[in-house]
Design a protein around this motif. Structure first.
Motif, PDB file in Angstrom:
ATOM      1  N   ILE A  80       0.835  -1.199   0.000  1.00 33.32           N
ATOM      2  CA  ILE A  80       0.000   0.000   0.000  1.00 33.32           C
ATOM      3  C   ILE A  80       0.871   1.251   0.000  1.00 33.32           C
ATOM      4  O   ILE A  80       0.588   2.208  -0.722  1.00 33.32           O
ATOM      5  CB  ILE A  80      -0.952  -0.003   1.213  1.00 33.32           C
ATOM      6  CG1 ILE A  80      -1.938  -1.158   1.088  1.00 33.32           C
ATOM      7  CG2 ILE A  80      -1.700   1.311   1.322  1.00 33.32           C
ATOM      8  CD1 ILE A  80      -2.847  -1.320   2.274  1.00 33.32           C
ATOM      9  N   GLY A  81       1.932   1.256   0.797  1.00 32.45           N
ATOM     10  CA  GLY A  81       2.805   2.428   0.879  1.00 32.45           C
ATOM     11  C   GLY A  81       3.458   2.742  -0.457  1.00 32.45           C
ATOM     12  O   GLY A  81       3.500   3.893  -0.886  1.00 32.45           O
ATOM     13  N   GLU A  82       3.953   1.719  -1.135  1.00 31.17           N
ATOM     14  CA  GLU A  82       4.590   1.940  -2.447  1.00 31.17           C
ATOM     15  C   GLU A  82       3.562   2.390  -3.477  1.00 31.17           C
ATOM     16  O   GLU A  82       3.833   3.285  -4.281  1.00 31.17           O
ATOM     17  CB  GLU A  82       5.283   0.657  -2.902  1.00 31.17           C
ATOM     18  CG  GLU A  82       6.497   0.303  -2.082  1.00 31.17           C
ATOM     19  CD  GLU A  82       7.085  -1.046  -2.484  1.00 31.17           C
ATOM     20  OE1 GLU A  82       6.694  -1.561  -3.551  1.00 31.17           O
ATOM     21  OE2 GLU A  82       7.895  -1.559  -1.715  1.00 31.17           O
ATOM     22  N   TRP A  83       2.395   1.757  -3.466  1.00 32.73           N
ATOM     23  CA  TRP A  83       1.364   2.133  -4.423  1.00 32.73           C
ATOM     24  C   TRP A  83       0.928   3.581  -4.209  1.00 32.73           C
ATOM     25  O   TRP A  83       0.791   4.352  -5.152  1.00 32.73           O
ATOM     26  CB  TRP A  83       0.160   1.200  -4.280  1.00 32.73           C
ATOM     27  CG  TRP A  83      -1.003   1.621  -5.135  1.00 32.73           C
ATOM     28  CD1 TRP A  83      -1.155   1.440  -6.461  1.00 32.73           C
ATOM     29  CD2 TRP A  83      -2.160   2.328  -4.683  1.00 32.73           C
ATOM     30  NE1 TRP A  83      -2.340   1.973  -6.876  1.00 32.73           N
ATOM     31  CE2 TRP A  83      -2.976   2.526  -5.800  1.00 32.73           C
ATOM     32  CE3 TRP A  83      -2.582   2.806  -3.450  1.00 32.73           C
ATOM     33  CZ2 TRP A  83      -4.199   3.186  -5.717  1.00 32.73           C
ATOM     34  CZ3 TRP A  83      -3.794   3.452  -3.375  1.00 32.73           C
ATOM     35  CH2 TRP A  83      -4.582   3.635  -4.498  1.00 32.73           C
ATOM     36  N   ALA A  84       0.707   3.960  -2.953  1.00 33.84           N
ATOM     37  CA  ALA A  84       0.274   5.315  -2.655  1.00 33.84           C
ATOM     38  C   ALA A  84       1.369   6.321  -2.987  1.00 33.84           C
ATOM     39  O   ALA A  84       1.096   7.414  -3.493  1.00 33.84           O
ATOM     40  CB  ALA A  84      -0.116   5.429  -1.182  1.00 33.84           C
ATOM     41  N   ALA A  85       2.615   5.963  -2.716  1.00 34.08           N
ATOM     42  CA  ALA A  85       3.723   6.854  -3.060  1.00 34.08           C
ATOM     43  C   ALA A  85       3.808   7.033  -4.570  1.00 34.08           C
ATOM     44  O   ALA A  85       4.070   8.139  -5.064  1.00 34.08           O
ATOM     45  CB  ALA A  85       5.034   6.307  -2.503  1.00 34.08           C
ATOM     46  N   GLU A  86       3.586   5.965  -5.318  1.00 34.13           N
ATOM     47  CA  GLU A  86       3.608   6.052  -6.784  1.00 34.13           C
ATOM     48  C   GLU A  86       2.463   6.936  -7.298  1.00 34.13           C
ATOM     49  O   GLU A  86       2.658   7.750  -8.204  1.00 34.13           O
ATOM     50  CB  GLU A  86       3.501   4.647  -7.387  1.00 34.13           C
ATOM     51  CG  GLU A  86       3.582   4.626  -8.892  1.00 34.13           C
ATOM     52  CD  GLU A  86       4.920   5.114  -9.430  1.00 34.13           C
ATOM     53  OE1 GLU A  86       4.916   5.731 -10.522  1.00 34.13           O
ATOM     54  OE2 GLU A  86       5.948   4.913  -8.773  1.00 34.13           O
ATOM     55  N   VAL A  87       1.295   6.806  -6.695  1.00 31.94           N
ATOM     56  CA  VAL A  87       0.155   7.650  -7.085  1.00 31.94           C
ATOM     57  C   VAL A  87       0.474   9.113  -6.782  1.00 31.94           C
ATOM     58  O   VAL A  87       0.235  10.000  -7.612  1.00 31.94           O
ATOM     59  CB  VAL A  87      -1.136   7.205  -6.376  1.00 31.94           C
ATOM     60  CG1 VAL A  87      -2.242   8.219  -6.559  1.00 31.94           C
ATOM     61  CG2 VAL A  87      -1.583   5.844  -6.887  1.00 31.94           C
ATOM     62  N   ALA A  88       1.034   9.379  -5.610  1.00 33.24           N
ATOM     63  CA  ALA A  88       1.384  10.754  -5.247  1.00 33.24           C
ATOM     64  C   ALA A  88       2.455  11.305  -6.173  1.00 33.24           C
ATOM     65  O   ALA A  88       2.399  12.472  -6.583  1.00 33.24           O
ATOM     66  CB  ALA A  88       1.871  10.800  -3.796  1.00 33.24           C
ATOM     67  N   ARG A  89       3.421  10.476  -6.530  1.00 34.78           N
ATOM     68  CA  ARG A  89       4.476  10.908  -7.450  1.00 34.78           C
ATOM     69  C   ARG A  89       3.892  11.223  -8.829  1.00 34.78           C
ATOM     70  O   ARG A  89       4.233  12.225  -9.460  1.00 34.78           O
ATOM     71  CB  ARG A  89       5.532   9.800  -7.545  1.00 34.78           C
ATOM     72  CG  ARG A  89       6.922  10.285  -7.700  1.00 34.78           C
ATOM     73  CD  ARG A  89       8.015   9.217  -7.710  1.00 34.78           C
ATOM     74  NE  ARG A  89       7.630   7.825  -7.566  1.00 34.78           N
ATOM     75  CZ  ARG A  89       7.684   7.142  -6.413  1.00 34.78           C
ATOM     76  NH1 ARG A  89       8.057   7.741  -5.307  1.00 34.78           N
ATOM     77  NH2 ARG A  89       7.336   5.873  -6.371  1.00 34.78           N
ATOM     78  N   ALA A  90       2.967  10.382  -9.308  1.00 32.18           N
ATOM     79  CA  ALA A  90       2.335  10.609 -10.618  1.00 32.18           C
ATOM     80  C   ALA A  90       1.501  11.887 -10.597  1.00 32.18           C
ATOM     81  O   ALA A  90       1.494  12.650 -11.571  1.00 32.18           O
ATOM     82  CB  ALA A  90       1.462   9.418 -10.996  1.00 32.18           C
ATOM     83  N   MET A  91       0.823  12.132  -9.482  1.00 34.87           N
ATOM     84  CA  MET A  91       0.042  13.363  -9.386  1.00 34.87           C
ATOM     85  C   MET A  91       0.947  14.584  -9.376  1.00 34.87           C
ATOM     86  O   MET A  91       0.641  15.594 -10.016  1.00 34.87           O
ATOM     87  CB  MET A  91      -0.827  13.339  -8.119  1.00 34.87           C
ATOM     88  CG  MET A  91      -1.971  12.351  -8.202  1.00 34.87           C
ATOM     89  SD  MET A  91      -2.904  12.174  -6.676  1.00 34.87           S
ATOM     90  CE  MET A  91      -3.477  13.822  -6.385  1.00 34.87           C
ATOM     91  N   ALA A  92       2.071  14.504  -8.693  1.00 30.81           N
ATOM     92  CA  ALA A  92       3.010  15.636  -8.650  1.00 30.81           C
ATOM     93  C   ALA A  92       3.602  15.882 -10.025  1.00 30.81           C
ATOM     94  O   ALA A  92       3.770  17.023 -10.450  1.00 30.81           O
ATOM     95  CB  ALA A  92       4.120  15.354  -7.620  1.00 30.81           C
ATOM     96  N   GLU A  93       3.941  14.801 -10.744  1.00 29.07           N
ATOM     97  CA  GLU A  93       4.470  14.956 -12.105  1.00 29.07           C
ATOM     98  C   GLU A  93       3.437  15.561 -13.036  1.00 29.07           C
ATOM     99  O   GLU A  93       3.753  16.382 -13.898  1.00 29.07           O
ATOM    100  CB  GLU A  93       4.937  13.598 -12.635  1.00 29.07           C
ATOM    101  CG  GLU A  93       6.192  13.082 -11.972  1.00 29.07           C
ATOM    102  CD  GLU A  93       6.530  11.670 -12.412  1.00 29.07           C
ATOM    103  OE1 GLU A  93       5.821  11.133 -13.295  1.00 29.07           O
ATOM    104  OE2 GLU A  93       7.514  11.120 -11.898  1.00 29.07           O
TER     105      GLU A  93
END
Length: 99
Positions: A80-93
């Motif tokens: 969950i932590g990696e998935w959420a971090a990836e979602v947050a990173r994609a949103m920031a990009e």
């Protein structure tokens, strides 16, 4: 039938008179007057639909962003932590690409 002469119809006449007065009072009520016009009804229904739609979109946006942020803060659950971090990173990009 004279009023108050004790005939059985006196009570009925008084009830009908009271009912007519109550109906006349209700017809003057603001809500009844407002809803006697079809364009007014459509206008107010349209406005209430727009308000509900806007509230739903804003509420869902805030709730989803809080959930994604909370999941991105969870590092001890690897999936969950990696998935959420990836979602947050994609949103920031995505935000940086829009600028």
């Amino acid at each position: 039938m004279a009023e108050g002469d004790g005939t059985p119809g006196d009570g009925l006449e008084a009830e009908v008179r009271a009912l007519r007065e109550e109906l006349a009072h209700l017809r003057r009520h603001r809500l009844v007057v407002l809803y006697q016009s079809v364009p007014r009804i459509l206008f107010f229904r349209f406005l209430s639909g727009m308000a509900v739609g806007l509230g739903t979109v804003i509420g869902a946006t805030v709730l989803l962003s809080v959930i994604v942020w909370a999941f991105s803060q969870i590092e001890f659950v690897p999936i969950i932590g990696e998935w959420a971090a990836e979602v947050a990173r994609a949103m920031a990009e995505g935000l940086e690409a829009d600028r």
